[in-house]
Design a protein around this motif. Structure first.
Motif, PDB file in Angstrom:
ATOM      1  N   LEU A  80      -9.002  45.128  -8.583  1.00 53.80           N
ATOM      2  CA  LEU A  80      -9.734  44.041  -7.930  1.00 53.80           C
ATOM      3  C   LEU A  80      -9.186  42.666  -8.295  1.00 53.80           C
ATOM      4  CD1 LEU A  80     -13.431  45.233  -8.226  1.00 53.80           C
ATOM      5  CD2 LEU A  80     -12.078  45.017  -6.142  1.00 53.80           C
ATOM      6  N   LYS A  81      -8.675  42.504  -9.501  1.00 51.42           N
ATOM      7  CA  LYS A  81      -8.228  41.168  -9.897  1.00 51.42           C
ATOM      8  C   LYS A  81      -6.976  40.724  -9.153  1.00 51.42           C
ATOM      9  CE  LYS A  81      -5.315  41.701 -13.917  1.00 51.42           C
ATOM     10  NZ  LYS A  81      -5.135  41.328 -15.301  1.00 51.42           N
ATOM     11  N   GLU A  82      -6.331  41.637  -8.460  1.00 55.60           N
ATOM     12  CA  GLU A  82      -5.174  41.292  -7.639  1.00 55.60           C
ATOM     13  C   GLU A  82      -5.544  40.990  -6.190  1.00 55.60           C
ATOM     14  OE1 GLU A  82      -2.219  40.901  -9.032  1.00 55.60           O
ATOM     15  OE2 GLU A  82      -3.076  41.505 -10.964  1.00 55.60           O
ATOM     16  N   GLN A  83      -6.821  41.093  -5.862  1.00 48.05           N
ATOM     17  CA  GLN A  83      -7.273  40.871  -4.485  1.00 48.05           C
ATOM     18  C   GLN A  83      -7.316  39.380  -4.159  1.00 48.05           C
ATOM     19  OE1 GLN A  83      -7.984  43.380  -2.264  1.00 48.05           O
ATOM     20  NE2 GLN A  83      -7.285  44.811  -3.835  1.00 48.05           N
ATOM     21  N   VAL A 111     -10.390  37.082  -5.330  1.00 48.89           N
ATOM     22  CA  VAL A 111     -10.350  36.620  -6.712  1.00 48.89           C
ATOM     23  C   VAL A 111      -9.411  35.426  -6.818  1.00 48.89           C
ATOM     24  CG1 VAL A 111      -9.736  37.264  -9.072  1.00 48.89           C
ATOM     25  CG2 VAL A 111     -10.942  38.889  -7.623  1.00 48.89           C
ATOM     26  N   LEU A 112      -8.282  35.484  -6.139  1.00 51.34           N
ATOM     27  CA  LEU A 112      -7.358  34.360  -6.125  1.00 51.34           C
ATOM     28  C   LEU A 112      -8.005  33.131  -5.489  1.00 51.34           C
ATOM     29  CD1 LEU A 112      -4.509  33.225  -6.615  1.00 51.34           C
ATOM     30  CD2 LEU A 112      -3.900  34.100  -4.342  1.00 51.34           C
ATOM     31  N   ALA A 113      -8.775  33.343  -4.420  1.00 50.35           N
ATOM     32  CA  ALA A 113      -9.464  32.218  -3.765  1.00 50.35           C
ATOM     33  C   ALA A 113     -10.507  31.604  -4.692  1.00 50.35           C
ATOM     34  CB  ALA A 113     -10.114  32.686  -2.475  1.00 50.35           C
ATOM     35  N   ALA A 114     -11.270  32.434  -5.380  1.00 51.93           N
ATOM     36  CA  ALA A 114     -12.281  31.917  -6.301  1.00 51.93           C
ATOM     37  C   ALA A 114     -11.625  31.189  -7.466  1.00 51.93           C
ATOM     38  CB  ALA A 114     -13.160  33.054  -6.813  1.00 51.93           C
ATOM     39  N   ARG A 115     -10.502  31.713  -7.956  1.00 48.58           N
ATOM     40  CA  ARG A 115      -9.790  31.069  -9.054  1.00 48.58           C
ATOM     41  C   ARG A 115      -9.217  29.720  -8.598  1.00 48.58           C
ATOM     42  NH1 ARG A 115      -7.087  34.147 -13.672  1.00 48.58           N
ATOM     43  NH2 ARG A 115      -8.723  35.485 -12.936  1.00 48.58           N
ATOM     44  N   THR A 116      -8.721  29.672  -7.351  1.00 48.24           N
ATOM     45  CA  THR A 116      -8.178  28.435  -6.804  1.00 48.24           C
ATOM     46  C   THR A 116      -9.265  27.382  -6.657  1.00 48.24           C
ATOM     47  OG1 THR A 116      -6.538  29.723  -5.602  1.00 48.24           O
ATOM     48  CG2 THR A 116      -6.881  27.463  -4.868  1.00 48.24           C
ATOM     49  N   LEU A 117     -10.468  27.815  -6.317  1.00 48.57           N
ATOM     50  CA  LEU A 117     -11.581  26.876  -6.180  1.00 48.57           C
ATOM     51  C   LEU A 117     -12.162  26.443  -7.520  1.00 48.57           C
ATOM     52  CD1 LEU A 117     -13.391  28.424  -3.115  1.00 48.57           C
ATOM     53  CD2 LEU A 117     -12.074  26.316  -3.185  1.00 48.57           C
ATOM     54  N   GLY A 118     -11.619  26.969  -8.612  1.00 48.91           N
ATOM     55  CA  GLY A 118     -12.015  26.494  -9.934  1.00 48.91           C
ATOM     56  C   GLY A 118     -13.057  27.341 -10.630  1.00 48.91           C
ATOM     57  N   ALA A 119     -13.252  28.571 -10.222  1.00 50.97           N
ATOM     58  CA  ALA A 119     -14.234  29.433 -10.879  1.00 50.97           C
ATOM     59  C   ALA A 119     -13.745  29.808 -12.274  1.00 50.97           C
ATOM     60  CB  ALA A 119     -14.474  30.686 -10.048  1.00 50.97           C
ATOM     61  N   SER A 124     -15.770  33.749 -16.647  1.00 49.22           N
ATOM     62  CA  SER A 124     -17.081  34.401 -16.685  1.00 49.22           C
ATOM     63  C   SER A 124     -17.710  34.451 -15.299  1.00 49.22           C
ATOM     64  CB  SER A 124     -18.008  33.704 -17.676  1.00 49.22           C
ATOM     65  OG  SER A 124     -18.189  32.352 -17.303  1.00 49.22           O
ATOM     66  N   ARG A 125     -17.530  33.410 -14.512  1.00 46.64           N
ATOM     67  CA  ARG A 125     -18.066  33.411 -13.149  1.00 46.64           C
ATOM     68  C   ARG A 125     -17.328  34.441 -12.285  1.00 46.64           C
ATOM     69  NH1 ARG A 125     -21.283  30.677  -9.627  1.00 46.64           N
ATOM     70  NH2 ARG A 125     -20.524  30.494  -7.497  1.00 46.64           N
ATOM     71  N   LEU A 126     -16.015  34.534 -12.446  1.00 44.61           N
ATOM     72  CA  LEU A 126     -15.246  35.548 -11.719  1.00 44.61           C
ATOM     73  C   LEU A 126     -15.738  36.955 -12.050  1.00 44.61           C
ATOM     74  CD1 LEU A 126     -11.544  34.360 -11.921  1.00 44.61           C
ATOM     75  CD2 LEU A 126     -12.844  34.813  -9.865  1.00 44.61           C
ATOM     76  N   ILE A 127     -15.965  37.196 -13.330  1.00 44.26           N
ATOM     77  CA  ILE A 127     -16.407  38.522 -13.753  1.00 44.26           C
ATOM     78  C   ILE A 127     -17.800  38.823 -13.225  1.00 44.26           C
ATOM     79  CG2 ILE A 127     -17.061  39.885 -15.781  1.00 44.26           C
ATOM     80  CD1 ILE A 127     -14.738  38.472 -17.256  1.00 44.26           C
TER      81      ILE A 127
END
Length: 167
Positions: free
Chosen positions: A54-57, A60-68, A71-74
């Motif tokens: 899932l972390k390669e989906q 997750v990249l979009a949420a990380r790019t938006l600054g998540a 802990s929020r990602l998890i």
């Protein structure tokens, strides 16, 4: 942690359960402890594989790019997407736990005679097989029905919770 899991997987779980049953007083608590010690390993491997997938989906990249944050990602992305896998694996594990308890009780390492267990009932029926075959037949049919019912329920949950099966 993964190396510890690999070591625990290399030892057959029934051997660990039997050794623990011989070391501790036979009873329901000992059976539960033994199954907990051996049962979490496959779930840990399955959840780890799902998280790595899932972390390669893209979401997750979009949420990380938006600054998540991590802990929020998890909590908001990874855990909800693994709950289905956890529920399905748990439902497929329940019949094997029931069978293991019945087997241990049948061979005398689990629950003993005054306590009720399918293994105790099957052992009692086995001892009087020549005269009262139904004492073995009915508990055996009940354990078969329970295991088939849980497997069918798990299969239905897999169909309902697995997004790849919705096509």
């Amino acid at each position: 942690m993964q190396r510890i899991i690999e070591i625990l997987v290399s030892v057959p779980s029934l051997i660990v359960v039997i050794l623990l049953m011989m070391a501790m007083k036979p009873g329901m608590f000992t059976i539960i402890v033994a199954m907990v010690i051996t049962g979490w390993v496959n779930m840990a491997r399955l959840v780890r594989a799902q998280i790595l997938k899932l972390k390669e989906q893209e979401f997750v990249l979009a949420a990380r790019t938006l600054g998540a944050s991590n802990s929020r990602l998890i909590l908001t992305h990874l855990v909800p997407n693994t709950v289905g896998v956890i529920v399905i694996h748990t439902m497929f594990t329940i019949p094997s736990a029931i069978f293991t308890e019945a087997f241990l009780s049948f061979i005398g390492l689990g629950l003993q005679e005054p306590m009720a267990s399918l293994g105790v009932l099957i052992n009692t029926g086995y001892q009087s097989l020549n005269t009262n075959y139904y004492l073995l037949l009915f508990p055996a049919l009940i354990i078969i029905a329970i295991m088939v019912a849980f497997n069918m329920l798990a299969d239905g949950l897999r169909d309902a919770l697995d997004p790849r099966m919705r096509k």
